[in-house]
Enzyme design. Structure first.
Site, mmCIF file in Angstrom:
data_model
loop_
_atom_site.group_PDB
_atom_site.id
_atom_site.type_symbol
_atom_site.label_atom_id
_atom_site.label_comp_id
_atom_site.label_asym_id
_atom_site.label_seq_id
_atom_site.Cartn_x
_atom_site.Cartn_y
_atom_site.Cartn_z
ATOM 1 N N LYS A 34 0.832 -1.211 0.000
ATOM 2 C CA LYS A 34 0.000 0.000 0.000
ATOM 3 C C LYS A 34 0.867 1.262 0.000
ATOM 4 C CE LYS A 34 -1.698 1.614 3.947
ATOM 5 N NZ LYS A 34 -1.444 3.024 4.291
ATOM 6 N N ASN A 35 1.841 1.314 0.887
ATOM 7 C CA ASN A 35 2.602 2.555 1.033
ATOM 8 C C ASN A 35 3.504 2.837 -0.164
ATOM 9 O OD1 ASN A 35 1.298 3.091 3.389
ATOM 10 N ND2 ASN A 35 2.968 2.432 4.733
ATOM 11 N N ARG B 246 -3.151 10.323 4.609
ATOM 12 C CA ARG B 246 -1.883 10.976 4.869
ATOM 13 C C ARG B 246 -1.099 11.172 3.557
ATOM 14 N NH1 ARG B 246 -0.043 13.673 8.509
ATOM 15 N NH2 ARG B 246 2.192 13.874 8.447
ATOM 16 N N CYS C 243 -3.968 8.083 9.943
ATOM 17 C CA CYS C 243 -4.280 7.446 11.221
ATOM 18 C C CYS C 243 -3.881 8.341 12.381
ATOM 19 C CB CYS C 243 -3.546 6.110 11.313
ATOM 20 S SG CYS C 243 -4.394 4.817 10.411
ATOM 21 N N ARG D 144 1.910 14.510 13.617
ATOM 22 C CA ARG D 144 2.614 14.097 12.401
ATOM 23 C C ARG D 144 3.009 15.333 11.599
ATOM 24 N NH1 ARG D 144 -0.216 8.575 10.346
ATOM 25 N NH2 ARG D 144 1.797 8.291 9.362
ATOM 26 N N ILE E 125 4.995 18.042 9.107
ATOM 27 C CA ILE E 125 5.453 17.920 7.711
ATOM 28 C C ILE E 125 6.594 18.908 7.443
ATOM 29 C CG2 ILE E 125 3.383 16.919 6.641
ATOM 30 C CD1 ILE E 125 2.555 19.756 5.891
ATOM 31 N N ASP F 151 4.693 0.090 12.053
ATOM 32 C CA ASP F 151 3.387 -0.396 11.592
ATOM 33 C C ASP F 151 3.114 -1.839 12.022
ATOM 34 O OD1 ASP F 151 2.826 2.027 10.507
ATOM 35 O OD2 ASP F 151 2.928 1.414 8.415
ATOM 36 N N ARG G 17 -8.652 0.231 5.088
ATOM 37 C CA ARG G 17 -7.740 1.169 4.431
ATOM 38 C C ARG G 17 -6.503 0.454 3.909
ATOM 39 N NH1 ARG G 17 -7.129 6.671 7.766
ATOM 40 N NH2 ARG G 17 -5.754 6.945 5.997
HETATM 41 C C1 UD1 Z 1 4.942 6.339 6.568
HETATM 42 C C2 UD1 Z 1 3.914 5.274 6.383
HETATM 43 C C3 UD1 Z 1 3.373 4.805 7.724
HETATM 44 C C4 UD1 Z 1 4.531 4.408 8.629
HETATM 45 C C5 UD1 Z 1 5.604 5.483 8.691
HETATM 46 C C6 UD1 Z 1 6.858 5.064 9.447
HETATM 47 C C7 UD1 Z 1 2.910 5.871 4.272
HETATM 48 C C8 UD1 Z 1 1.706 6.376 3.552
HETATM 49 N N1 UD1 Z 1 2.818 5.821 5.584
HETATM 50 O O1 UD1 Z 1 4.295 7.426 7.190
HETATM 51 O O2 UD1 Z 1 2.508 3.719 7.491
HETATM 52 O O3 UD1 Z 1 4.013 4.220 9.934
HETATM 53 O O4 UD1 Z 1 6.006 5.840 7.362
HETATM 54 O O5 UD1 Z 1 7.425 3.945 8.840
HETATM 55 O O6 UD1 Z 1 3.897 5.485 3.665
HETATM 56 N N2 UD1 Z 1 8.432 13.540 10.848
HETATM 57 C C9 UD1 Z 1 8.823 14.837 11.146
HETATM 58 N N3 UD1 Z 1 8.692 15.771 10.157
HETATM 59 C C10 UD1 Z 1 8.239 15.485 8.920
HETATM 60 C C11 UD1 Z 1 7.845 14.160 8.629
HETATM 61 C C12 UD1 Z 1 7.954 13.207 9.622
HETATM 62 O O7 UD1 Z 1 9.242 15.144 12.254
HETATM 63 O O8 UD1 Z 1 8.178 16.373 8.074
HETATM 64 C C13 UD1 Z 1 8.549 12.496 11.886
HETATM 65 C C14 UD1 Z 1 7.216 11.882 12.264
HETATM 66 O O9 UD1 Z 1 6.564 12.619 13.271
HETATM 67 C C15 UD1 Z 1 7.628 10.517 12.756
HETATM 68 C C16 UD1 Z 1 8.821 10.185 11.849
HETATM 69 O O10 UD1 Z 1 9.280 11.413 11.328
HETATM 70 O O11 UD1 Z 1 8.074 10.602 14.084
HETATM 71 C C17 UD1 Z 1 8.513 9.238 10.724
HETATM 72 O O12 UD1 Z 1 7.470 9.765 9.920
HETATM 73 P P1 UD1 Z 1 7.337 9.376 8.383
HETATM 74 O O13 UD1 Z 1 8.334 8.313 8.043
HETATM 75 O O14 UD1 Z 1 7.340 10.621 7.555
HETATM 76 O O15 UD1 Z 1 5.935 8.738 8.343
HETATM 77 P P2 UD1 Z 1 4.913 8.864 7.187
HETATM 78 O O16 UD1 Z 1 5.621 9.042 5.869
HETATM 79 O O17 UD1 Z 1 3.863 9.824 7.583
#
Ligand code: UD1
Length: 431
Positions: free
Chosen positions: A22-23, A93, A117, A122, A124, A306, A398
């Site tokens: 999925k991801n 997301r 979720c 979270r 960006i 996950d 999902r």
């Molecule tokens: C993706 C996956 C999700 C998985 C996660 C971690 C998808 C759609 N989702 O989520 O299923 O749980 O990777 O393997 O692929 N962070 C920051 N700033 C940012 C972005 C992230 O501080 O701009 C932090 C987050 O709070 C978290 C960590 O980085 O603590 C990891 O987040 P990230 O790997 O970006 O997760 P997602 O891409 O949202």
């Protein structure tokens, strides 16, 4: 409202086929709009997050034709807007991948702020830092994020402060069509980051180093059409591996890449399971009561966040005291209250769960709080005495294709029900 009804107690036995990741699919679908030529994507999982992203893409003029359940043909030459304001997009997301893809191709993108979720804050900031480094302005207001290049998008050196899958993929996409070279340091190494990079390269991009912590991208002028097959889903596979373990079963997990599952296999072996690896499959056998262990979630190749709820559910019926530490998301233990209804003994302290294994779980009426926690509740119900129900299965849908059907094939007693009549029918059937 639909819910799962599950009678626990049957060991899962048999074969299960794993779907596309999925991801990875979310990143690849978004990246596919970066060319005007036709793209065919195979091994796409049929889950609701993917449908939502496809709807969002269609809302800006992308033409998506379903060739079969797992194959789509995409043409993005008729895109008529770079503003993605679909009501659906807020639910996922990965809507933010449209930012990197549209910014790279058109130099501008506006997307409703991402949902997803509810597992903690979270941010960006790393995505926006990357876009700015490439020469784009970023504005966040009225629930939308807008990014637009001021002059040209230019390659740059970007050091990510945290390892993030989302920001790594987003920056990689925008940089693929920027001028010059981009280096992403401290990049995420997850298999789906590599898959998106391979997909971009199959469209003519020049991305090197994906899978290591330094990714180097040489911008190209344009991307071309391709046919690409998505890698198998590491988390779906891992969920069935733990389903085998918690039910004391014997399951052959098919259509996988065993290397992607090493951290999960290693924990199951520590807990007392036997794992047999083949080229594209893996067998998990739990023939005796399993024992405690310690788990810490980490970026790949560490144990995936996950899979954290599924491991906690399983350890709740293993011998001894286990500790599971969550180091990626700050609020990912909320489902523990649901497990408590089944007689588990789990105490959450800060970012760790201390799990004292109990002899057996009892059935309960449960609600899925999010995608992976929902899957963990299903595993717990499969192992519990008696009949459990699980509400809010939309979360589970999902990310898991045909979850009840695949479990039923392995001998589980599970149905989707939406009325008292159907519940009674199930109870009569299972006795
Ligand atoms: C993706 C996956 C999700 C998985 C996660 C971690 C998808 C759609 N989702 O989520 O299923 O749980 O990777 O393997 O692929 N962070 C920051 N700033 C940012 C972005 C992230 O501080 O701009 C932090 C987050 O709070 C978290 C960590 O980085 O603590 C990891 O987040 P990230 O790997 O970006 O997760 P997602 O891409 O949202």
């Amino acid at each position: 409202m639909e819910q799962y009804i599950i009678k626990g107690g049957n060991p899962l036995v048999g074969d299960v086929e794993i779907c596309g990741a999925k991801n990875a699919a979310l990143g690849i679908l978004a990246a596919s709009l970066m060319t005007d030529e036709t793209v065919v994507i195979e091994n796409l999982p049929d889950v609701s997050d993917i449908k939502v992203l496809i709807q969002a893409m269609e809302s800006i003029g992308v033409i998506v034709e379903h060739l079969d359940r797992h194959t789509v043909k995409i043409n993005s030459s008729m895109i008529n807007s770079t503003t993605v304001d679909s009501v659906y997009i807020k639910k996922i997301r990965a809507s933010y991948y449209m930012l990197g893809a549209l910014l790279g191709k058109y130099g501008r993108a506006e997307v409703a702020l991402p949902g997803g979720c509810n597992i903690g804050s979270r941010p960006i900031d790393q995505h926006t830092k990357g876009f700015k480094a490439l020469g784009a302005d970023v504005d966040i207001s009225h629930g939308h994020i807008t990014t637009a290049k001021t002059g040209k998008l230019n390659g740059n050196h970007i050091y990510l402060d945290v390892v993030t899958v989302g920001a790594t993929i987003n920056i990689m996409m925008a940089a693929a069509l920027a001028e010059g070279k981009t280096t992403i340091e401290n990049a995420a190494k997850e298999p789906h980051v590599v898959d998106v990079a391979n997909f971009l390269n199959s469209m003519g991009a020049n991305v090197k180093g994906a899978g290591t912590d330094v990714i180097r991208i040489k911008g190209v002028e344009k991307l071309h059409g391709t046919t690409y097959s998505i890698i198998p889903d590491q988390i779906e596979a891992g969920t069935y591996m733990f389903a085998a373990a918690i039910t004391m079963g014997d399951v052959m997990i098919k259509n996988i890449i065993p290397k992607h599952l090493e951290s999960i296999s290693a924990k199951l072996i520590e807990m007392g399971c036997q794992i047999e690896e083949f080229d594209e499959s893996l067998r998990v056998v739990a023939s005796k009561r399993l024992k405690h262990t310690q788990v810490k979630t980490l970026p790949y190749p560490g144990f995936p966040t996950d899979m954290q709820p599924q491991v906690v559910a399983t350890l709740s019926v293993c011998d001894g005291t286990s500790i599971v530490t969550e180091s990626i998301f700050e609020n990912r233990f909320k489902y523990v209250d649901e497990l408590t209804k089944m007689g588990t003994r789990i105490k959450v302290e800060g970012n760790s769960a201390i799990i004292e294994g109990v002899d057996r779980l009892t059935s309960a009426s449960l609600s899925a709080p999010d995608l992976r926690a929902g899957a963990a509740l299903v595993l717990a119900a499969l192992a519990a005495d008696g009949i459990s129900t699980i509400d809010d299965i939309v979360y589970i849908e999902r990310g898991y294709e045909d979850f009840p059907e695949k479990l039923k094939n392995l001998g589980a007693m599970i149905e989707i029900v939406s009325s008292d009549q159907e519940i009674n029918k199930f109870k009569l059937k299972v006795g």
